[in-house]
Design an enzyme around this catalytic site. Sequence first.
Site, PDB file in Angstrom:
ATOM      1  N   ASP A  98      38.329  26.644  19.337  1.00 23.29           N
ATOM      2  CA  ASP A  98      39.226  25.940  20.245  1.00 23.29           C
ATOM      3  C   ASP A  98      39.041  24.432  20.077  1.00 23.29           C
ATOM      4  O   ASP A  98      38.714  23.966  18.983  1.00 23.29           O
ATOM      5  CB  ASP A  98      38.944  26.380  21.688  1.00 23.29           C
ATOM      6  CG  ASP A  98      40.190  26.373  22.561  1.00 23.29           C
ATOM      7  OD1 ASP A  98      40.766  25.281  22.724  1.00 23.29           O
ATOM      8  OD2 ASP A  98      40.567  27.425  23.070  1.00 23.29           O
ATOM      9  N   SER A 146      46.912  31.603  26.010  1.00 27.97           N
ATOM     10  CA  SER A 146      45.578  31.029  25.813  1.00 27.97           C
ATOM     11  C   SER A 146      44.650  31.370  26.969  1.00 27.97           C
ATOM     12  O   SER A 146      43.439  31.520  26.784  1.00 27.97           O
ATOM     13  CB  SER A 146      45.669  29.500  25.704  1.00 27.97           C
ATOM     14  OG  SER A 146      45.948  29.088  24.402  1.00 27.97           O
ATOM     15  N   HIS A 172      41.331  22.188  26.922  1.00 19.19           N
ATOM     16  CA  HIS A 172      41.707  23.572  26.608  1.00 19.19           C
ATOM     17  C   HIS A 172      40.481  24.412  26.259  1.00 19.19           C
ATOM     18  O   HIS A 172      40.314  25.534  26.755  1.00 19.19           O
ATOM     19  CB  HIS A 172      42.708  23.547  25.449  1.00 19.19           C
ATOM     20  CG  HIS A 172      43.337  24.862  25.127  1.00 19.19           C
ATOM     21  ND1 HIS A 172      42.731  25.806  24.329  1.00 19.19           N
ATOM     22  CD2 HIS A 172      44.543  25.391  25.458  1.00 19.19           C
ATOM     23  CE1 HIS A 172      43.527  26.851  24.187  1.00 19.19           C
ATOM     24  NE2 HIS A 172      44.636  26.633  24.872  1.00 19.19           N
TER      25      HIS A 172
END
Length: 742
Positions: free
Chosen positions: A123, A530, A191
Amino acid sequence: AYVVYLGGHSHSPELSSVDLEQVTESHHELLGTFVGSKENARSVIFYSYTRHINGFAAYLDEEEAAEISKHPDVISIFLNKRNKLHTTRSWEFMALEKNGETLPASIWQKARFGEDVIIGNLDTGVWPESESFNDKGMGPIPAKWRGSCQNSTKLGVFCNRKLIGAKYFNKGVGGINPPLKYFTARDTNGHGTHTLSTAGGRFVKGANLFGAGNGTAKGGAPNARVAAYKVCWDPPITLESVCDDADILAGFDEAIHDGVDVLSVSLGQFSRDYLNDAVAIGSFHAVMNGITVVCSAGNGGISRSVNNAAPWIITVGASSIDREFSSDVILGNKLRFKGQSLSSNALPRGKLYPLTTAEKVKESNATNDDSRFCMAGTLDPEKVKGKIVVCIQGNITGVQKGKVVSDAGGIGMILVNKDVEYDGVFAEAHVLPTSHITAADGLGLIAYIDSTKSPMAFITPVATQLDTKPAPVVAYFSSRGPNNITPEILKPDIIAPGVNIIAAFSQAIGPSNLPFDERRVLFNSLSGTSMACPHVSGIVGLLKALHPDWSPSAIKSAIMTTARVRGNTKEPILNTLHVKADPFMYGSGHVRPNRAMDPGLVYDLKKDDYLNFLCSVGYNGSLSKFTSENHTCTKSPRLVDFNYPAITLPTLYSSTTVTRTLKNVGSPGTYTVKVIEPHGVSVIVKPKSLKFEKVGEEKTFKVSMKVKQGFIEESVFGGILWSDGAHAVRSPIVVMQGVVNG
């Protein structure tokens, strides 16, 4: 830049630096025959994959790449393409921490909260100071761990007994000599921190976003160790992160070597041939080494848009949960429209405020189209001041629209969906009081404005609502099947919570990820597949702790065959249009972790099964390139007989019979079958009962399907259910098209 894939290595992963240099040198020698010399090869190769994945990444011209593709040792060569993170922004397709069915203490206690399982995350990195990664009370790091924290400085990431690894891979996006900012696994996007804490974050009391959703944050496997592999970066010229194939493959190679048990991958791109796809290749080698790989399905929101569709991957779509952050619109005529928001401030109560559409307060030189979307510079401050402004969703994010309204003197915004077809609403961290409402309600809102001399409105403060119904609902952004590469493999496999998910966040950026946003939050609410992916990754961590001897395919089967297809109203799961969803939207259904820990039976797969799959899809080379074990494509097995926990027939010409094998992972018992026939298809299962006397015993059965009459022009859905009274092992059946006389 190209990636040249040569398969797997036959050597042991326990190599010295000299051995690894010899592997790199072999790559120089191979490429040197095409670019003039080994010295030239050294100057253009920027990655050598030396541990488990065999190959390299290099700068080549098109003609050189074409010649290299003909070399007998080369399995595939493909452009170093960019993948996207699968979180949503309000200009894209987009559509609750409670999971519909909450996780009781039983599964967590039995799995010791995922103790000593290692979850890796490919990520944007990690924010190590987050309380979700504190190591208070944790024991020593598992002895099998080979990883480390790269660049353990203030710029980089320090490890502890919880966060045991953090590495970065930057040569694909940054070139042979990346700039200094690319030398850290620290998360500047948020994220990676969000997804990693969702999978394995620890218990943190008082987690909330601007006071909403207040409670105790916890990942799926709170006692798991976690490691971050930063393969996604934030170029200054683009809003969203990019993840290059070359960096992704390097991250996979390192994670396999480090010793992770689970890999969570919330990124991807439109499906490509498996041997030209970095995520598919990397996950193949991970699964061959006993690592379960969980990936997001993508946010395409339409048919055939599913990403990460390889059969060795657990592909996860997104659903809503039974919690909403409500912020409603109340009009001067007492009409009320339901909306959602996570605004950081609220309008003073006790009065209504002037209401207008953006077109009515536009600058004289702005077009109606630009102004209705509240684009920058389109609103007249003299006309906007003190008003609530209606903006249409699209082109820029909802938070950006709110900034435009606020800068022009507006006091609130109502964000209205543009299309009824994609009419999901969700909560964003808005900079002024905002309510996001549906396109259908937007019609009534605008009709009121147009028919009223002095329209007025109020936006209610954000309120956290629990036990909302119906839930779960398939998120409208969640990518759908069928699988574009091998339609015989149903994708996505499963759905999990992916709307308005609160989890830990980076302190390097505001909750909107926009440059002007100076707010900082410890936890943020995000939506996307996600967010769904790490929910399943955490569940995999629990299952791995409970059943350390289970293979990746056994874990996947347990998750799929115990999923549910009904929501909290006891009715079938719906999509956001309130239409019954189907397996192309949710795969086997919504994940149900309590049942997955004791599935009774599983559809297991071995290394040879995956190699046979490659034979089936047309790979004719020597399979010794993938594994050190002997295996040749003597006969291409049928894809429909691949031992997957779902049965999908792209075409049914008159009749066909498929084979499946079940393994007992529970107590002895006799299972009988129940059939739900797809419309227009007869289904016969033989035998109708299976008796298992011990753990590990396998039994094979056949499913015969026949078109009853005429044509099947659109996909039809059914299923089979094996039950011993205590367990229910369910597999969907999909027939995409058929005819009696094929």
